[in-house]
Design a protein around this motif. Structure first.
Motif, PDB file in Angstrom:
ATOM      1  N   GLU A  92     -41.801  12.670   2.620  1.00  0.00           N
ATOM      2  CA  GLU A  92     -40.811  13.253   1.715  1.00  0.00           C
ATOM      3  C   GLU A  92     -39.429  12.972   2.259  1.00  0.00           C
ATOM      4  O   GLU A  92     -39.214  13.051   3.467  1.00  0.00           O
ATOM      5  CB  GLU A  92     -40.994  14.779   1.681  1.00  0.00           C
ATOM      6  CG  GLU A  92     -41.921  15.252   0.613  1.00  0.00           C
ATOM      7  CD  GLU A  92     -41.179  15.608  -0.648  1.00  0.00           C
ATOM      8  OE1 GLU A  92     -40.193  14.934  -0.970  1.00  0.00           O
ATOM      9  OE2 GLU A  92     -41.593  16.564  -1.306  1.00  0.00           O
ATOM     10  N   TYR A  93     -38.483  12.661   1.379  1.00  0.00           N
ATOM     11  CA  TYR A  93     -37.122  12.510   1.873  1.00  0.00           C
ATOM     12  C   TYR A  93     -36.344  13.800   1.718  1.00  0.00           C
ATOM     13  O   TYR A  93     -35.318  14.008   2.345  1.00  0.00           O
ATOM     14  CB  TYR A  93     -36.400  11.385   1.130  1.00  0.00           C
ATOM     15  CG  TYR A  93     -36.005  11.762  -0.270  1.00  0.00           C
ATOM     16  CD1 TYR A  93     -36.871  11.604  -1.331  1.00  0.00           C
ATOM     17  CD2 TYR A  93     -34.759  12.332  -0.520  1.00  0.00           C
ATOM     18  CE1 TYR A  93     -36.531  11.987  -2.596  1.00  0.00           C
ATOM     19  CE2 TYR A  93     -34.403  12.714  -1.789  1.00  0.00           C
ATOM     20  CZ  TYR A  93     -35.299  12.541  -2.822  1.00  0.00           C
ATOM     21  OH  TYR A  93     -34.941  12.944  -4.078  1.00  0.00           O
ATOM     22  N   ARG A  94     -36.830  14.698   0.859  1.00  0.00           N
ATOM     23  CA  ARG A  94     -36.046  15.871   0.491  1.00  0.00           C
ATOM     24  C   ARG A  94     -35.560  16.728   1.655  1.00  0.00           C
ATOM     25  O   ARG A  94     -34.406  17.165   1.663  1.00  0.00           O
ATOM     26  CB  ARG A  94     -36.832  16.732  -0.493  1.00  0.00           C
ATOM     27  CG  ARG A  94     -36.655  16.274  -1.916  1.00  0.00           C
ATOM     28  CD  ARG A  94     -37.698  16.883  -2.818  1.00  0.00           C
ATOM     29  NE  ARG A  94     -38.403  15.831  -3.525  1.00  0.00           N
ATOM     30  CZ  ARG A  94     -37.993  15.340  -4.694  1.00  0.00           C
ATOM     31  NH1 ARG A  94     -36.941  15.827  -5.266  1.00  0.00           N
ATOM     32  NH2 ARG A  94     -38.638  14.367  -5.274  1.00  0.00           N
ATOM     33  N   ALA A 114     -31.064   9.282   2.742  1.00  0.00           N
ATOM     34  CA  ALA A 114     -32.233  10.110   3.038  1.00  0.00           C
ATOM     35  C   ALA A 114     -33.517   9.335   2.798  1.00  0.00           C
ATOM     36  O   ALA A 114     -34.458   9.370   3.605  1.00  0.00           O
ATOM     37  CB  ALA A 114     -32.204  11.374   2.193  1.00  0.00           C
ATOM     38  N   LEU A 115     -33.530   8.598   1.683  1.00  0.00           N
ATOM     39  CA  LEU A 115     -34.713   7.797   1.370  1.00  0.00           C
ATOM     40  C   LEU A 115     -34.949   6.766   2.458  1.00  0.00           C
ATOM     41  O   LEU A 115     -36.078   6.570   2.931  1.00  0.00           O
ATOM     42  CB  LEU A 115     -34.496   7.111   0.022  1.00  0.00           C
ATOM     43  CG  LEU A 115     -35.693   6.437  -0.607  1.00  0.00           C
ATOM     44  CD1 LEU A 115     -36.626   7.486  -1.150  1.00  0.00           C
ATOM     45  CD2 LEU A 115     -35.245   5.516  -1.725  1.00  0.00           C
ATOM     46  N   TYR A 172     -28.719  10.212  -1.314  1.00  0.00           N
ATOM     47  CA  TYR A 172     -30.114   9.973  -1.686  1.00  0.00           C
ATOM     48  C   TYR A 172     -30.630   8.724  -0.999  1.00  0.00           C
ATOM     49  O   TYR A 172     -31.721   8.721  -0.417  1.00  0.00           O
ATOM     50  CB  TYR A 172     -30.202   9.835  -3.207  1.00  0.00           C
ATOM     51  CG  TYR A 172     -31.510   9.295  -3.694  1.00  0.00           C
ATOM     52  CD1 TYR A 172     -32.628  10.116  -3.798  1.00  0.00           C
ATOM     53  CD2 TYR A 172     -31.642   7.959  -4.037  1.00  0.00           C
ATOM     54  CE1 TYR A 172     -33.830   9.620  -4.222  1.00  0.00           C
ATOM     55  CE2 TYR A 172     -32.842   7.453  -4.470  1.00  0.00           C
ATOM     56  CZ  TYR A 172     -33.936   8.284  -4.563  1.00  0.00           C
ATOM     57  OH  TYR A 172     -35.128   7.788  -4.981  1.00  0.00           O
ATOM     58  N   ALA A 205     -36.153   8.351   5.658  1.00  0.00           N
ATOM     59  CA  ALA A 205     -37.542   8.766   5.511  1.00  0.00           C
ATOM     60  C   ALA A 205     -38.462   7.559   5.564  1.00  0.00           C
ATOM     61  O   ALA A 205     -39.546   7.609   6.155  1.00  0.00           O
ATOM     62  CB  ALA A 205     -37.720   9.517   4.196  1.00  0.00           C
ATOM     63  N   THR A 206     -38.034   6.445   4.995  1.00  0.00           N
ATOM     64  CA  THR A 206     -38.853   5.243   5.026  1.00  0.00           C
ATOM     65  C   THR A 206     -38.992   4.720   6.452  1.00  0.00           C
ATOM     66  O   THR A 206     -40.089   4.389   6.906  1.00  0.00           O
ATOM     67  CB  THR A 206     -38.219   4.150   4.153  1.00  0.00           C
ATOM     68  OG1 THR A 206     -37.883   4.711   2.907  1.00  0.00           O
ATOM     69  CG2 THR A 206     -39.169   3.000   3.963  1.00  0.00           C
ATOM     70  N   GLU A 226     -41.032   7.498  -4.431  1.00  0.00           N
ATOM     71  CA  GLU A 226     -40.716   8.703  -5.154  1.00  0.00           C
ATOM     72  C   GLU A 226     -41.302   8.570  -6.543  1.00  0.00           C
ATOM     73  O   GLU A 226     -41.282   7.491  -7.113  1.00  0.00           O
ATOM     74  CB  GLU A 226     -39.199   8.847  -5.248  1.00  0.00           C
ATOM     75  CG  GLU A 226     -38.776  10.194  -5.691  1.00  0.00           C
ATOM     76  CD  GLU A 226     -37.533  10.124  -6.525  1.00  0.00           C
ATOM     77  OE1 GLU A 226     -37.144  11.156  -7.033  1.00  0.00           O
ATOM     78  OE2 GLU A 226     -36.980   9.027  -6.662  1.00  0.00           O
ATOM     79  N   GLU A 241     -41.905  15.236   9.672  1.00  0.00           N
ATOM     80  CA  GLU A 241     -40.738  15.570   8.866  1.00  0.00           C
ATOM     81  C   GLU A 241     -39.844  16.547   9.608  1.00  0.00           C
ATOM     82  O   GLU A 241     -38.618  16.401   9.658  1.00  0.00           O
ATOM     83  CB  GLU A 241     -41.175  16.205   7.538  1.00  0.00           C
ATOM     84  CG  GLU A 241     -41.467  15.224   6.427  1.00  0.00           C
ATOM     85  CD  GLU A 241     -42.863  14.650   6.542  1.00  0.00           C
ATOM     86  OE1 GLU A 241     -43.548  14.935   7.549  1.00  0.00           O
ATOM     87  OE2 GLU A 241     -43.269  13.901   5.641  1.00  0.00           O
TER      88      GLU A 241
END
Lengths: 475, 560, 75, 365
Positions: D302-304, D291-292, D288, D295-296, D3, C28
């Motif tokens: 986590e995408y946050r 970011a999602l 969103y 992240a995928t 999520e 991350e």
């Protein structure tokens, strides 16, 4: 903990930025020069003159500091400032050099175009379409001569010329053209703009207003100080219209023609038509009095004003009346409402025909003659006369547009465009040249519905005199 | 709407929260009082009172009690003989226990108990229960066998009876202390509706609720919190209606509190709310028993705290703060209108000064011309920018209000007169502020008083200043940014698993019957779907009264 | 201006990076770091008025003709 | 990555409105009338019909891979490497889209409302709030939308209702003046806005009963067509096709001409407020999704943590994207249709075809 940080971050971003960046686009309300009316003129040397009426809030708002004004004297509500530039943006910039506050356009009530500028074309208006403070709903007027003279209007019932003019426009005695309407008329290939005309008229009370004139001189343009004090027009009338061909002023329509224009454009929503009572043609003097306008002496809510030659001079008003007292004009006025005008275009070969159908309802509001509305025939005859009068007017305007101006100020081209696009594509590039050849049929069907609170004309039956006083008074 | 995913979701939400610290359990036996809430990490130098068992020797017990209650002048001990045969001792606290009851009834009865019983007790042929069964003039009797619970009973106002020769004592409920009578609610008064309000006595408060909900389903669980205050807290709910997950969660959160004392409901509120960083109140409080009863009927959970007349209601949603209990007692048209008015007032209280500043400094085109000129003429000569002017006046107003709240009533009135004069007249005529701004601030003040909930009103007061600054720097865009941030924030809030903006933000049409309008009683036939979903049907269908078609006498048969 | 940009990016980093570091979520952290530094670089480039090619231009080069062709095809 | 949290089908469809409408009502009518003149409303309807095809594709894919996002089933369909590349293309596309939206938003505000304010300020501030929303997840965005949607609808109604006195029905005639081709061209212009239905393929994975995604798509598209059609129609009726082409922000001008009596004039600031809220949702949703997706693709838990840096990068990119507003308009006219058709229409279609040919499906996610 994470939460805390999140809140902190948002607070930082939201609250921290203003501190760092200062406040853009922010002007305290008392730092604004609120412009209420704008006059656009041409200036020598291919330049333009921008004249604005800027409100003095102290004088109008009646804040705590006012006090002094006192008596019945209406105060000058604002200041007229003008500047010259090669275009209006430049003129505006120069204006800013003269005004201690920041110009604020969004409350502008009216734009008045001077004749010369109108002849030079509408392109100068771009500032008023492009700037973000300008509003497309601002009414626009045209005047003969210099437009900035209109802004020198003294305060009357209303304090500033912008409110006076919009107030008059709201009475719907004439048509109203907003900037967006002008833009539409101007841009549409099958239409030409026509703007209502504002006319300055002197009033008899002029002499008593000298103090006002003085104050104005001190503030106002000042370059024409000498001539101003005496020939200062003191009232306005909105009547007539300026007709454009493409974007240039092509000619003027007088009041009746302008009225006809309104009928043909379908702008009429309410108003008054006055006609001589049918069947009482014996009263030839009635026509005479109306100044040779055979069918319709007055129009548009203020019948008196139409009679330019006859009834205007306040001083000499009594004389003609005394002469015609014996045979007062037997007239009837009809107020109409729910008017709708429908125009259809028909193409036969190369001949375009427009059929204008005007429908509506009318109520009888005034009769100065012997008229019994219970008599159906009489009523129908009156109705017929009214219809005829309206048609007359429409044709008057049409004649002017087709023969003199050679401009389709009625938007008939757009109607043709809508109903017959194929034919339209052939003629759209030279429509104004094509338009005079078009045939227009006007059909008016105004129906008299109600006759008011009295049925019969009061007074002795047959006695025609004595009721003239309601006619012919200027407003 | 509650689909298959809702429940696990809610459970997952609760599971995500960190477990309460385990030290509570470990330290339990070392605590002085041994209460779940009592623990602190430091180890006590002596074993907790629970470890001290009562002995059969009365003298020993009394000695121990003497040590425990040393220098406690309000503790009264009385030795006497039960039935002139067996020595017993009474111990209670003067003022907490009902002295008259003890003297007139208890001691007299015990002293005159049959000798045969006393002798059999002394000879240990009979159990302690015999006392209860044969002579005890009280009903609420508990058996205590250690010092811990004995002391606790005494401190709660019970009278403890210790008999010589028994290693158990009897705790007799004689609680009766001076407390306020049940009076009219002060902060939530109504024109129509019950006039009772909670008082500081927990038992009275539970009574007030129980009297309204006469059902065994009304559960009242007691939790004792506060190492020193030993405050009793009652968790009350209707078992058939309340969501067990919520009840479990409330219980868990309450039990995980470790604190020295609980003096007011706010202590509990701040320790159990979902988002402690939020400026918004997430737990409703009330002093009206009928409001708690109504909430329980909707499936919510009430928390009553001893020593305060305020009860907490969870889960709480935003709209509760614009609902007043009188809404349900007046005609629904009026209630709906008032509720809309309150909603408007809420917005005014938050936004009006900000909007005024934004309009006058950024978007002057919004004002009608006459108003613009008026405002401009009023602002001529005012030395401050509109933002500063607004901040100043708002601050003055807040100060006035604060001063007025704290002062004794007569002085407060004088203060408000002075304040009104100073702001209303002097400041305007000195051209320090414009009259329009005074009007705006006054409107804002009135509106913030119109919000039924004081806790929401003070939140809005705070946010108003932020909005004001935003509006003064960025105009409407700033206001919008602020509102959006608030909106997002409100949407992140949950109160015990229920979204804070509940019927509006996860949009639920059937719940709108009690949000901006209050529908008539006969149409309010389901519970809020997020809260009372276990038993959604509230009342029978077709309750709308239908009077007979005609009240004129029907034609009598055979006559006409 | 530059100080402002750096401050903003520090705030952004402060939002998440410490938590990620503590949880030892290197992946991350790496992805976030890449995005973060790209953003910082672009913003600084903006502040220094560096000519950075606009992605819209690149899209235009490829898809301008496509759109033209489509427009000719149907419109 | 997944999520926790689900949204209802209704929320999904309303989110879809907000993914398309806010910028469309502002920029589209002017561009559309440029091409399709008075038949623009027809172009909107045609574009909606066309958008039905990717909607159908999304639906079929969602049936094959319930509970999977677009980025996830890219990988399932195309395999590890190719899937990641295609998913990355989607991520980048959404990212660029968001940059365009941010730029459009700030350009409008700078032009029409606060000219002295640098546009970067608007971009930064709205993205800051959007980041706050996006970090809180889809549920929160959806709930915000629930709150804003009635305001938006009410405002549409108010503006259109109060604009009726200014309307002239004749303005939509002649119907199909130059045949159908200009209308088709117009729907091509509409496509960059309409094609964003594809965004439902990403957050649609969190719609509670996955089967009702179809309902969401249909109501979403119908709502968009309805409101966009109404606004376009309103613009044409009030201004006429000629004038509408010259108004950069025709929808905004519609609000500017509204007046009801003497007191309800100049309500464009309210338009602004509602519109800012709408664009805020759009930007937050896009952030969103980006970011999602990122992240995928990179396989994060986590995408946050990605949201805030992505937002910052997005603002910087928005500043680089165009030099002036004419470039935006030009881009929307001459580049975006081709580009959006490629990634919003052809790419999903290819995905479906491959999935169909390879017979892949996942049930019981």
């Amino acid at each position: 903990m994470i939460w805390y940080r999140r809140v902190l971050a948002v607070l930082l971003l939201v609250l921290g930025l203003p501190a760092l960046s200062g406040c853009w686009s922010r002007h305290e309300i008392e730092e604004l020069a609120i412009i209420m009316a704008v006059a656009l003129d041409s200036a020598p040397g291919g330049q333009v003159r921008l004249t604005t009426f800027i409100v003095i809030p102290r004088a109008v708002g009646g804040g705590p500091s006012m006090g002094g004004g006192g008596g019945g004297e209406p105060k000058k509500a604002g200041e007229v400032v003008s500047a010259v530039g090669s275009d209006f943006a430049q003129a505006t910039r120069r204006l800013e050099g003269q005004v201690p506050r920041r110009l604020f356009w969004a409350q502008n009530r009216v734009i008045i175009i001077g004749e010369d500028l109108a002849r030079r074309g509408l392109n100068y208006l771009d500032l008023f379409l492009r700037d973000r403070q300008m509003r497309l709903t601002t009414p626009i007027l045209i005047t003969r001569g210099e437009a900035r003279k209109v802004l020198d209007l003294p305060p009357g019932i209303e304090l500033n010329p912008g409110t006076i003019l919009t107030g008059i426009l709201r009475n719907r005695t004439t048509f109203k053209v907003e900037l967006k309407d002008l833009l539409a008329m101007w841009e549409a290939p099958g239409d030409n703009p026509a703007l209502p005309e504002v006319v300055m008229t002197p009033t008899p009370e002029q002499e008593s207003q000298e103090t006002g004139g003085e104050g104005r001189d001190a503030k106002g343009g000042g370059n024409e100080r000498g001539g101003k004090g005496k020939t200062q027009p003191e009232a306005v009338v909105i009547k007539g219209a300026g007709a454009f061909r493409y974007d240039r002023l092509a000619g003027w329509l007088d009041e009746k023609e302008a009225n006809g224009l309104m009928w043909l454009r379908g702008e009429v929503k309410e108003g008054v038509v006055t006609v001589p009572l049918p069947g009482t043609t014996g009263t030839g003097q009635g026509q005479g009095m109306a100044g040779g306008l055979s069918p319709t002496p007055g129009e548009g809510g203020s019948p008196g004003q139409g009679q330019k030659p006859g009834a205007e001079k306040g001083g000499s008003r009594d004389l003609p009346r005394a002469q015609t007292a014996l045979s007062a004009p037997a007239q009837a006025s009809v107020v109409f409402h729910r008017v709708s005008a429908k125009t259809r275009a028909r193409v036969q070969g190369q001949q375009v025909t427009f059929m204008v159908e005007i429908r509506g309802q009318g109520d009888l509001i005034e009769v100065t003659g012997n008229f019994n509305p219970d008599n159906l025939e009489q009523l129908l005859a009156l109705q017929e006369a009214v219809n005829k009068a309206i048609e007359e007017r429409a044709l008057l305007a049409l004649r002017k547009a087709q023969q003199e101006l050679q401009a389709d100020i009625f938007g008939f081209g757009e109607i043709l465009h809508r109903s017959n696009p194929r034919y339209w594509h052939q003629v759209q590039d030279y429509w104004n040249e094509e338009f005079p050849r078009a045939r227009v049929q006007v059909q008016v069907e105004l129906q008299l519905r109600r006759t008011g609170m009295t049925s019969r004309t009061p007074g002795r039956v047959g006695a025609v005199g004595g009721k003239v006083s309601t006619q012919g008074t200027a407003r | 709407m509650p689909g298959p995913y809702r429940r696990p979701l809610r459970a997952a939400l609760f599971r995500r929260r960190p477990k309460p610290a385990q030290q509570g359990k470990q330290d339990n036996n070392k605590d002085k009082q041994g209460q779940p809430g009592g623990g602190n990490s430091h180890t006590a130098p002596y074993p907790s009172l629970e470890e001290y068992r009562l002995t059969a020797e009365l003298k020993l017990n009394l000695e121990q009690l003497q040590t425990i209650f040393a220098r406690c002048s309000d503790v009264i001990r009385r030795d006497f003989y039960l039935g002139q045969a067996i020595k017993v001792a009474l111990i209670y606290i003067d003022g907490l226990a009902d002295k008259k009851l003890i003297e007139d009834t208890l001691v007299r009865t015990l002293q005159q108990a049959p000798e045969e019983l006393a002798r059999s007790l002394a000879e240990r042929t009979r159990d302690l229960t015999a006392v209860m069964e044969m002579v005890m003039p009280m009903t609420d009797v508990a058996v205590v066998d250690n010092m811990g619970s004995l002391v606790k009973h005494v401190l709660n106002g019970d009278t403890v009876l210790i008999l010589n020769g028994f290693n158990k004592g009897l705790a007799l409920s004689t609680r009766a202390w001076e407390h306020r009578a049940v009076e009219e609610p002060i902060t939530e008064s109504v024109v129509r509706g019950p006039r009772e309000s909670f008082i500081e006595s927990l038992r009275t408060n539970t009574t007030l609720i129980r009297r309204r909900l006469k059902t065994p389903s009304l559960k009242m669980e007691t939790v004792c919190l506060g190492r020193y205050t030993m405050t009793n807290i009652v968790l009350t709910y209707i078992e058939d209606l309340a969501d067990p997950a919520v009840v479990r969660e409330v219980r868990r959160r309450l039990e995980s509190i470790q604190i020295d004392g609980v003096l007011e409901s706010a202590y509990i509120e701040e320790l159990i709310e979902d988002n402690p960083d939020s400026p918004f109140p997430q737990i409703d409080h009330t002093e009206r028993p009928d409001k708690v009863a109504a909430a329980l009927l909707e499936g919510r959970v009430g928390i009553l705290i001893d020593g305060t007349p305020f009860a907490l209601i969870v889960p709480t949603v935003f709209v509760q703060f614009i609902q007043a209990s009188e809404d349900y007692y007046e005609r629904y048209y009026l209630s709906s209108f008032l509720r809309l008015a309150r909603f408007v007032a809420l917005n005014i209280a938050l936004l009006l000064p900000a909007v005024y500043v934004a309009v006058t400094t950024f978007h002057q085109e919004m004002l009608p011309t006459n108003l613009l000129v008026k405002v401009a003429s009023q602002r001529e000569g005012i030395p401050f920018p509109a933002l500063v002017e607004a901040l100043m006046l708002e601050l003055t107003f807040e100060l006035l209000r604060e001063a007025g709240v704290r002062l004794p009533r007569p002085v407060g009135q004088a203060l408000s007169i002075v304040g009104a004069l100073v702001i209303g007249e002097a400041a305007v005529s000195a051209s320090l502020v414009s009259p329009a701004m005074v009007i705006v601030v006054a409107m804002t003040g009135i509106s913030s008083f119109a919000t039924p909930s004081y806790s929401m009103a003070i939140t809005l007061r705070l946010l108003r200043f932020i909005m004001l600054i935003l509006a003064g720097t960025f105009g409407f865009y700033g206001i919008m940014l602020g509102l959006l941030a608030i909106l997002v924030h409100l949407n992140t809030l949950r109160s015990f698993g229920v979204p804070y903006l509940a019927p509006v933000a996860p949009w639920n049409f059937s719940d709108f019957k009690d949000v901006l309008v209050r529908v008539p009683r006969w149409a309010m036939n389901s519970r809020p779907s997020q809260i009372g979903y276990r038993d959604p049907v509230r009342q029978g269908a077709g309750l709308k009264p239908k009077p007979p078609a005609s009240s004129n006498p029907a034609p009598e048969r055979g006559k006409s | 201006m530059i100080a402002l940009i750096i401050l903003a990016f520090l705030v952004i980093a402060y939002l998440d990076a410490p938590a990620l570091w503590q949880k030892k979520e290197w992946r991350e952290l790496a992805v976030m770091g890449i995005v973060w530094s790209l953003g910082l670089a672009l913003s600084l480039g903006l502040a220094f008025h560096l000519p950075v090619p606009s992605p819209a231009k690149m899209l235009a080069r490829f898809f301008g003709p496509v759109t033209l062709w489509l427009t000719r095809l149907i419109g | 990555m997944r999520e926790e949290g689900y949204i209802s089908p209704r929320q999904a469809s309303v989110l879809l409105w907000f993914a398309i409408l806010p910028t469309a009502i502002l920029f589209l009518p002017a561009l559309l009338t440029l091409r399709a003149r008075q038949d623009s409303w027809l172009a909107v309807i045609l574009a909606t019909l066309a958008a039905g095809i990717p909607a159908l594709v999304i639906y079929l894919l969602a049936l094959r891979f319930p509970h999977y996002t677009l980025f996830q089933y890219c990988e399932l369909i195309l395999g590890h490497l190719a899937g990641k590349i295609v998913a990355m293309v989607f991520v980048l596309a959404f990212f660029l889209l968001n940059a365009v939206v941010i730029r459009e938003f700030s350009e409008f505000l700078t032009t029409a409302v606060m000219p002295e304010t640098p546009f970067l300020f608007f971009a930064c501030s709205i993205v800051a709030v959007a980041v706050y929303a996006a970090r809180n997840g889809l549920e929160v965005i959806a709930r915000c939308t629930d709150f804003i949607m009635p305001l938006l609808v009410a405002f549409f109604v108010v503006i259109l209702l109060f604009a009726t006195p200014e309307m002239s029905l004749r303005n939509i005639l002649p119907f199909l003046e130059n045949g159908i081709r200009p209308v088709l061209g117009g729907s091509l212009i509409t496509w960059p806005f309409m094609g964003q239905v594809i965004i439902l393929a990403t957050y649609g994975a969190f719609v509670n009963p996955p089967r009702s995604l179809g309902w969401s798509l249909i109501t979403g598209l119908l709502g968009i067509a309805f409101f966009l059609g109404l606004v376009t129609m309103g613009v044409i009726l009030v201004f006429g096709a000629c004038e509408a082409t010259s108004l950069t922000f025709a929808g905004y001008n519609l609000a500017r001409v509204v007046s009801l009596g003497q007191f309800l004039e100049r309500i464009e600031v309210l338009f602004l407020a509602i519109w800012v809220a709408g664009v805020f949702i759009k930007i937050a949703l896009n952030l969103y999704v980006v970011a999602l997706g990122l992240a995928t693709v990179t396989g994060l838990k986590e995408y946050r943590p990605l949201v805030a840096p992505l937002g910052a990068l997005n603002v910087a990119l928005a500043a680089y994207m165009y030099r002036n507003i004419s470039e935006i308009r030009q881009d929307l006219l001459t580049v975006e249709p081709g580009w959006t058709l490629t990634w919003q229409f052809i790419l999903p279609l290819l995905l479906l075809l491959v999935a169909w040919v390879r017979g892949q499906r996942r049930t019981g996610a």
